[in-house]
Structures are given as C-alpha cells and as structure tokens.
Write a protein that holds these residues in place. Structure first.
Motif, PDB file in Angstrom:
ATOM      1  N   LYS A 200       1.475  -0.615  11.907  1.00  0.00           N
ATOM      2  CA  LYS A 200       0.294  -0.005  11.284  1.00  0.00           C
ATOM      3  C   LYS A 200       0.688   0.904  10.130  1.00  0.00           C
ATOM      4  O   LYS A 200      -0.022   0.976   9.115  1.00  0.00           O
ATOM      5  N   ILE A 201       1.793   1.618  10.273  1.00  0.00           N
ATOM      6  CA  ILE A 201       2.279   2.444   9.164  1.00  0.00           C
ATOM      7  C   ILE A 201       2.618   1.561   7.975  1.00  0.00           C
ATOM      8  O   ILE A 201       2.246   1.847   6.830  1.00  0.00           O
ATOM      9  N   LEU A 202       3.307   0.457   8.253  1.00  0.00           N
ATOM     10  CA  LEU A 202       3.668  -0.482   7.184  1.00  0.00           C
ATOM     11  C   LEU A 202       2.427  -1.026   6.492  1.00  0.00           C
ATOM     12  O   LEU A 202       2.377  -1.104   5.256  1.00  0.00           O
ATOM     13  N   HIS A 203       1.428  -1.382   7.277  1.00  0.00           N
ATOM     14  CA  HIS A 203       0.207  -1.949   6.700  1.00  0.00           C
ATOM     15  C   HIS A 203      -0.486  -0.946   5.780  1.00  0.00           C
ATOM     16  O   HIS A 203      -0.934  -1.294   4.679  1.00  0.00           O
ATOM     17  N   ALA A 204      -0.568   0.315   6.223  1.00  0.00           N
ATOM     18  CA  ALA A 204      -1.225   1.334   5.403  1.00  0.00           C
ATOM     19  C   ALA A 204      -0.463   1.564   4.103  1.00  0.00           C
ATOM     20  O   ALA A 204      -1.059   1.696   3.028  1.00  0.00           O
ATOM     21  N   LEU A 205       0.858   1.585   4.187  1.00  0.00           N
ATOM     22  CA  LEU A 205       1.667   1.862   2.998  1.00  0.00           C
ATOM     23  C   LEU A 205       1.634   0.707   2.003  1.00  0.00           C
ATOM     24  O   LEU A 205       1.732   0.933   0.793  1.00  0.00           O
ATOM     25  N   THR A 206       1.520  -0.503   2.502  1.00  0.00           N
ATOM     26  CA  THR A 206       1.534  -1.661   1.602  1.00  0.00           C
ATOM     27  C   THR A 206       0.149  -2.038   1.097  1.00  0.00           C
ATOM     28  O   THR A 206       0.030  -2.693   0.054  1.00  0.00           O
ATOM     29  N   SER A 207      -0.890  -1.646   1.803  1.00  0.00           N
ATOM     30  CA  SER A 207      -2.240  -2.079   1.429  1.00  0.00           C
ATOM     31  C   SER A 207      -2.999  -1.056   0.590  1.00  0.00           C
ATOM     32  O   SER A 207      -4.006  -1.393  -0.031  1.00  0.00           O
ATOM     33  N   VAL A 208      -2.529   0.203   0.561  1.00  0.00           N
ATOM     34  CA  VAL A 208      -3.213   1.251  -0.201  1.00  0.00           C
ATOM     35  C   VAL A 208      -2.272   1.731  -1.300  1.00  0.00           C
ATOM     36  O   VAL A 208      -1.217   2.311  -1.028  1.00  0.00           O
ATOM     37  N   ALA A 209      -2.645   1.500  -2.555  1.00  0.00           N
ATOM     38  CA  ALA A 209      -1.742   1.797  -3.669  1.00  0.00           C
ATOM     39  C   ALA A 209      -1.667   3.282  -3.986  1.00  0.00           C
ATOM     40  O   ALA A 209      -0.579   3.824  -4.202  1.00  0.00           O
ATOM     41  N   ASP A 210      -2.793   3.961  -4.025  1.00  0.00           N
ATOM     42  CA  ASP A 210      -2.815   5.366  -4.394  1.00  0.00           C
ATOM     43  C   ASP A 210      -2.183   6.218  -3.296  1.00  0.00           C
ATOM     44  O   ASP A 210      -2.521   6.092  -2.117  1.00  0.00           O
TER      45      ASP A 210
END
Length: 413
Positions: A200-210
């Motif tokens: 989930k951490i990976l998903h948040a970091l890769t899916s949200v650019a700002d």
C-alpha cells in the motif's frame, strides 16, 4: 512525478491523546522523530531532538562533512535530552527515535536510530534503507521468527537503541548513498510502517505524483487502518538539480509547538475506539520503550522468546492431538452405530444376515456376515432373489431374523 517537491505531514492518530512525533522538511535536511516515554515526555523528547538537529540544515561541501555534522547533531540532541531530564525529573525515561537525511549534490547522507524508517522509491521499486533497532528485528535477522510473526510479537515495542537519558554514547547508524533525479525518499514513524502494508505504501508513492498529496494519502491510509499511533510522513522528491528544498522549512508534530515541561498536564479524552470502525488494527498500541542493548538483556529476551515459541508449539500440539482424538472419537462412534444395523443379503449363494451397513469407505467394508442360512438364493422366487441380491434393510437383528423366516416360507430350506 512533480520535480523539486517535498512535504511533511503529522497526525495524532485516533487513539493517542497527544502527538509524540515530530517532523521537519527543510532546504537540505529532512527528519522524522518518534518520541517515547508516555504522555510525560515523548513529545518533549522528539521536539528537542528535531529542534537541535535542524541546526544542520545547511549546504555542505561533501557527503563526509554532512555525515559528521548529522552524527554530531544526534549526539548533541542525546546530551540535551539527558540535561533536560536532570532538570525535569518527571521526564525520566523519555527518549526518541530519529531518522534523518541531508542532500549533498548527488548524495544522500543518512543518520538513524530506533524504529522510524527511511525508504527509497526508485524505478517503481520500494526499498527500506534503514534497519529497525528493535528486539523483534534482531529475532528476524537471526532467523528465529518471520516478518509476519514480528508484526504481532508481544515484544515488538521494545527498542534496543534510542536517543534519551539512558545512554551517553548511543550507537547511531550513518551512511552515504547516491541519489538521482526521479528518486522519492520517504521518512516515516512506525505509525505508518506498522499499520500500512509495504504494497500500500508503494501504491501511494507511485500513484500520486505531488509530494504533499502523496504524504497526505499515506497518512489517510494509516487513518483508514484505525491509526492507533501517531503518524508522521516526510516525503522528498529529487529533481534534475538534485535538490528538493522546502522553502520556508516546515516543522510538524510536537516540534511545531512550544515545549511543555509538565508531567501533570491533563490528558485529552480518548477518541472513538478504532474497534468500531476498523477491523485490522483495533487495539491501542503498547507504548514503545527502551531496553539497553546489552548481551545479558538480549539473551534474556531471546530465552523468553524461545519459551514463548515452545509454549506455542505445545499449545498447537495439544490442540492437534485434541482434534485428532475428536476425529477418532467421531469415527469410532459412527462405526459403533453402523454395527447396530443389520440387513439381509447373499453369502456364497445362500441367504445371509449381515451386521453393519451396505456402504463402505473406499476399500474398507462396514459390514460382516453375522449368520449364513441354509436357504439357497436360487431356490427363491425371482422377485425374492432380486430383493435379496439388492439387500434388504432391517430395523434390528430381530427384524432381520423375521425377514429370513419370511423367505424360508416361500422356498424350502
């Protein structure tokens, strides 16, 4: 990924009465600290440490210079914490974890102690850069337990290294790593890493650019899991110039407020327990606490863990034995029931009374010949032959005998 961005977000969580985390995003320096010592001192410890360490937020000529300065800052913060406890005895036992990094050109200088973490996201792969200074991590590293077992271990809150009034010369991990444009560095307290999965951490970091939005997304993910602990996230994106300055610098958590040295400050009311809303992590976490990193204490904890593992194995073994005995008891009871049943069939061409039931379990028969009569099946009428060959159920032995008598009357014995 938007270049030249950094962010810092901190949240008290849904269970804690106060925020014992502190975070800082500056021009060159980025820090997360997670205080311990309960309501009396955790917030004070992290705030003192971060305020002292932020004095190193400046440009350095080399990575080695920055490494020395950052290590010196953590050591000085440790001394300041000890002095504070000397002046304010109600804060005895307070301490804090610290994970910080300084950007120096194409390098990142890291200093770390405790169980806050630094991650690197590069080319879609998320790597934990720091190692937790905890008892359970020692057990994982030595192969005694798995990562999954560590997550629920009763000693998971025991820290082996922290800054505080417990060790005048704490062992601080430092390193220098290369960084490159597109890298995303995450610093966080265990309020995130203990309750939000790696994926989930990976998903948040890769899916949200700002960076700001990504940091807020991570905090929200922790809140969605109940967030029983404080949550602090500092995010650093490396742009083409190799920097990620936050101007003006941003301080969050307890370090953003004036220091309060009062162990008797009334606690805030507890919020609605996460048990009502979030099924994954619902109980209030145990307060992290420090134990000296001595061989004697570590050996004692390892022996305790072995005893716990042995008790767990014994419990599983006893449970398994009880299950097996229950299954065997059920099988025996079922078999006893089958042996109270009777039916009439054929044995070597003659009418016979069988004890048991016609069905079997694979190759195992559940019936035996109780008595073979002198009545030959061929001597019966065609209808009676068909009935006997198909077997005739009886209510009990007397009923089976009655069926045989009936058959004997339609054919001579």
């Amino acid at each position: 990924m938007a270049p030249g961005k950094s962010a810092a977000v901190s949240h008290v969580g849904k269970i804690r009465a106060n925020n014992q985390d502190s975070g800082y995003a500056g021009e060159y320096l980025f820090v997360v600290a997670d205080g311990m010592g309960g309501h009396a001192g955790g917030d004070v410890a992290s705030a003192i440490a971060v305020k002292r360490i932020t004095e190193t937020d400046r440009q350095f000529a080399s990575g080695s210079d920055a490494e020395f300065a950052l290590h010196t800052a953590l050591t000085a913060a440790n001394a300041q914490l000890a002095e504070t406890v000397f002046d304010h005895s109600e804060l005895t036992g307070m301490g804090t974890t610290v994970s910080g990094l300084i950007l120096v050109g194409g390098q990142v200088v890291i200093a770390h102690i405790g169980d806050s973490r630094i991650y690197l996201l590069r080319d879609g792969e998320l790597t934990q850069v720091t190692a937790d200074h905890t008892f359970v991590q020692r057990l994982v590293d030595s192969g005694r337990i798995t990562e999954e077992e560590a997550a629920v271990h009763p000693r998971r809150s025991v820290l082996m290294r922290v800054l505080g009034d417990v060790d005048a010369t704490p062992e601080i991990d430092t390193s220098i790593m290369a960084t490159q444009p597109g890298d995303r560095w995450l610093l966080c307290s265990d309020g995130l890493s203990s309750y939000v999965s790696h994926d989930k951490i990976l998903h948040a970091l890769t899916s949200v650019a700002d960076a700001q939005n990504a940091a807020e997304r991570l905090v929200k993910d922790a809140l969605d899991q109940g967030a029983p602990d404080n949550v602090t996230v500092v995010l650093v994106d490396i742009d083409e110039s190799g920097t990620s300055a936050h101007v003006p610098p941003l301080t969050v958590g307890s370090a953003a407020s004036p220091l309060v040295f009062d162990g008797d400050v009334a606690k805030k009311p507890l919020r609605l327990p996460a048990l009502l809303l979030h099924p994954l992590k619902v109980s209030k976490p145990d307060d992290s606490h420090f134990e000296p990193e001595s061989d004697g204490y570590l050996d004692e904890l390892i022996l305790e863990d072995r005893r716990r593992a042995r008790r767990r194995r014994i419990t599983w073994l006893v449970g398994l034995i009880l299950v097996v005995l229950g299954i065997l008891g059920g099988i025996f009871t079922a078999y006893q029931y089958t042996q109270s049943r009777y039916f009439v069939g054929v044995d070597q061409g003659n009418v016979a009374i069988y004890r048991g039931v016609q069905e079997g379990i694979g190759p195992i028969s559940l019936s035996t010949v109780y008595r073979t009569t002198s009545i030959e099946v061929d001597s019966l009428t065609a209808y009676s032959q068909q009935r006997v060959e198909a077997t005739i159920n009886a209510d009990d032995l007397s009923d089976a005998e009655r069926i045989v008598d009936t058959l004997s009357n339609v054919s001579p014995e």
